[in-house]
Design a protein around this motif. Sequence first.
Motif, short mmCIF file in Angstrom:
data_model
loop_
_atom_site.label_atom_id
_atom_site.label_comp_id
_atom_site.label_asym_id
_atom_site.label_seq_id
_atom_site.Cartn_x
_atom_site.Cartn_y
_atom_site.Cartn_z
N ARG B 215 0.81 -1.22 0.00
CA ARG B 215 0.00 0.00 0.00
C ARG B 215 0.85 1.27 0.00
NH1 ARG B 215 -4.98 -0.57 3.93
NH2 ARG B 215 -6.12 0.26 2.18
N LEU B 216 2.11 1.12 -0.41
CA LEU B 216 2.97 2.30 -0.55
C LEU B 216 3.29 2.53 -2.01
CD1 LEU B 216 5.65 1.54 2.24
CD2 LEU B 216 3.54 2.87 2.46
N PRO B 217 3.24 3.78 -2.47
CA PRO B 217 3.68 4.05 -3.84
C PRO B 217 5.18 3.78 -3.98
CG PRO B 217 3.23 6.10 -2.66
CD PRO B 217 2.81 4.99 -1.76
N LYS B 218 5.60 3.44 -5.20
CA LYS B 218 6.98 2.98 -5.41
C LYS B 218 7.82 4.06 -6.10
CE LYS B 218 5.14 -0.97 -4.36
NZ LYS B 218 4.79 -1.05 -2.95
N LEU B 219 9.08 4.10 -5.74
CA LEU B 219 9.99 5.04 -6.38
C LEU B 219 11.35 4.40 -6.59
CD1 LEU B 219 10.84 7.97 -7.27
CD2 LEU B 219 11.54 8.32 -4.91
N ILE B 220 11.84 4.52 -7.81
CA ILE B 220 13.22 4.12 -8.09
C ILE B 220 13.98 5.39 -8.45
CG2 ILE B 220 14.79 2.85 -9.62
CD1 ILE B 220 11.20 1.81 -9.38
N ILE B 221 14.96 5.71 -7.66
CA ILE B 221 15.82 6.81 -8.03
C ILE B 221 16.94 6.21 -8.88
CG2 ILE B 221 17.42 8.57 -7.19
CD1 ILE B 221 15.46 9.03 -4.91
N ALA B 222 16.86 6.48 -10.16
CA ALA B 222 17.83 5.90 -11.10
C ALA B 222 18.99 6.88 -11.26
CB ALA B 222 17.14 5.64 -12.44
N ASN B 223 20.12 6.51 -10.72
CA ASN B 223 21.30 7.39 -10.83
C ASN B 223 21.86 7.28 -12.25
OD1 ASN B 223 21.53 8.52 -8.14
ND2 ASN B 223 21.84 6.40 -7.50
N THR B 224 21.87 8.41 -12.91
CA THR B 224 22.24 8.40 -14.33
C THR B 224 23.28 9.47 -14.62
OG1 THR B 224 20.47 9.95 -14.82
CG2 THR B 224 19.95 7.61 -15.08
N ILE B 225 23.74 9.45 -15.86
CA ILE B 225 24.70 10.45 -16.34
C ILE B 225 24.08 11.12 -17.55
CG2 ILE B 225 26.95 10.73 -17.47
CD1 ILE B 225 27.85 8.24 -15.76
N LYS B 226 23.98 12.43 -17.47
CA LYS B 226 23.45 13.15 -18.62
C LYS B 226 24.38 12.95 -19.81
CE LYS B 226 20.95 17.37 -19.42
NZ LYS B 226 20.06 18.16 -18.60
N GLY B 227 23.83 12.58 -20.95
CA GLY B 227 24.66 12.34 -22.14
C GLY B 227 25.30 10.96 -22.16
N LYS B 228 24.83 10.06 -21.31
CA LYS B 228 25.48 8.75 -21.13
C LYS B 228 25.76 8.02 -22.45
CE LYS B 228 26.71 4.85 -19.14
NZ LYS B 228 28.00 4.69 -18.42
N GLY B 229 26.99 7.62 -22.61
CA GLY B 229 27.38 6.82 -23.77
C GLY B 229 28.16 7.60 -24.80
N VAL B 230 27.95 8.92 -24.82
CA VAL B 230 28.73 9.77 -25.72
C VAL B 230 29.71 10.54 -24.84
CG1 VAL B 230 28.67 11.65 -27.40
CG2 VAL B 230 26.82 9.94 -27.36
N ASP B 231 30.96 10.10 -24.86
CA ASP B 231 31.93 10.56 -23.85
C ASP B 231 31.97 12.08 -23.71
OD1 ASP B 231 32.47 7.94 -23.37
OD2 ASP B 231 34.25 7.87 -24.66
#
Lengths: 301, 262
Positions: B215-231
């Motif tokens: 009965r709790l809403p779910k949250l995934i904080i996805a740690n990401t990198i802006k522009g990921k994959g293009v160095d």
Amino acid sequence: MRSKFSKKVQDILSADSKTVFITGDLGYNALEAIQATAKERFINAGVAEQNMVGVAAGLAYKDFETFVYSIAPFAVYRCLEQIKIDVCIHNLPVYIVGNGGGYGYGIMGATHHAIEDIGCLSTLPNITCWVPAFSEDVDYCLDQIITQKKPAYLRLGLGKSYQVKFDIAAINHIVKADIPEITIIALGPVVHNAIEAIGENNNIDLFTILSVPIIEMNEKLLKSISQARKVIVIEEHVERGGLGEHILSLLAKRNIHLLKFLSLHAKGYPSKLYGSQAFHQKESGLDAENIKKEISQLLLS
Amino acid sequence: MNYQQKQYEYRKKLLAMYYNANAGHIGCSLSCIDILIALFELKSGDERVILSKGHAAAALYTMLNETGEISDETLSTFYKNGTKLSAHPSANFFTNIPFALGSLGHGLPIGCGIAYANKLTNNKENIFILMSDGETNEGTTWEAAHFAVAKKLDNLIVVIDKNKLQGFGYTKDVLGDTAEIGKWKSIGFDAIEEDGHDVEKLIKSINHLKSNKNRLPKLIIANTIKGKGVDYMENKLEWHYLPMDIEMYNRALISIENNYNA
């Protein structure tokens, strides 16, 4: 009007299990019966008006028609972007209900007044603004809203009852002249001031218009305007974006020329002082006494 | 295609879209494309992913092209006059783009409405909302977050693409970290953090959260990198805005080749 509204919405919620009612934490002594009827389909969304409109859009996407209730200024201005994007652009059946439109909340002050609501909302796509003038008009407006199943705004105020049984339509001929010399068109319960001002005059036609934009022009109204060629529009709304401008635009498109046009409208806070709804109406020249004076002058001109 | 191949192919496709359109928001799409891969892997046919960070529309269009909902021909109209694919998603065209989004802070309230409707009809579907961390600046995000907790919307699954950059600076320097996990836990979210570029881990974590019928809403904080994959784009504010010239585009292709297809 609020008790009429509450009773009718209760009926709607009883009859249709796919209707939801959301309030922004308001409705004490008015919405309790709706709450009891709708159970989990009654949502108090808290003091969070923007969210409640987004929630309504989500519900509407899942086939629930949704009423969203607050006092008029909070229901309109606070969540204008949500109404525009989440509701109107997607043409969803979300019905915004603003209690106490115009100066309805009187002494509560400027934060609680909504005198630009029709102007703000009537420019948005797909939405119709409904403004009952008499208390029985509320049922008519709600019937139209749930039949049309598209974005709507219902502006509630303090309307009196019709004195005789009346077949309500989107445009209503309230006072009938023998031969009209002036056509008065009123938006909302301010019509009662116009009725008082007209008194025993038998040369004035009075109409109410319940929807903006006007869905369909009424032949009786057009005939009256064409005969009288003197028009007064009375509205508890600012001039810009109000019914008066809307009427003028319609008449211009139909090439109907007037001798005189008078807009009696909300002027904000001319004396910078505050008071009851009647006080603010008087300040804007919307009181019966001033309307009467304007009628006399217009008859002579 | 395995996940790494998808990460490569989808990046290649969206870089081509941006290059052909001479358009910006590349960094924003690269930071969330892996999350979208995970969410589309997880969702059932009738479930919806709402891209509340509408400025990453190209990433969503890429996904819908891969699923067959947007044709190659339509995809090639991105940014052009007369297109259905505006820079931010437009309404009323595609089943999997149920709402026009792009003004931040709209997706979570809408998601709450959908989740509430599903509860009312005893519909077991979840609703997935993908937000940006900058979007957690918005007041409506917090209005909706409290609503979700109060109404016990455990069918609401929120993913925050936490790339730590927003429109005009680092989130920590603008309003502070409004996507900090403790804040969300403290109001009652069932929240976890995950590597937002590890598709397998994201799927596993989201599946785990989904199974918590608490009965709790779910949250995934996805740690990401802006522009990921293009160095050369990674963690650079300017790649929120800039388009690529031909030389940059070629370098970007080499970069994703090295990172995902070597």
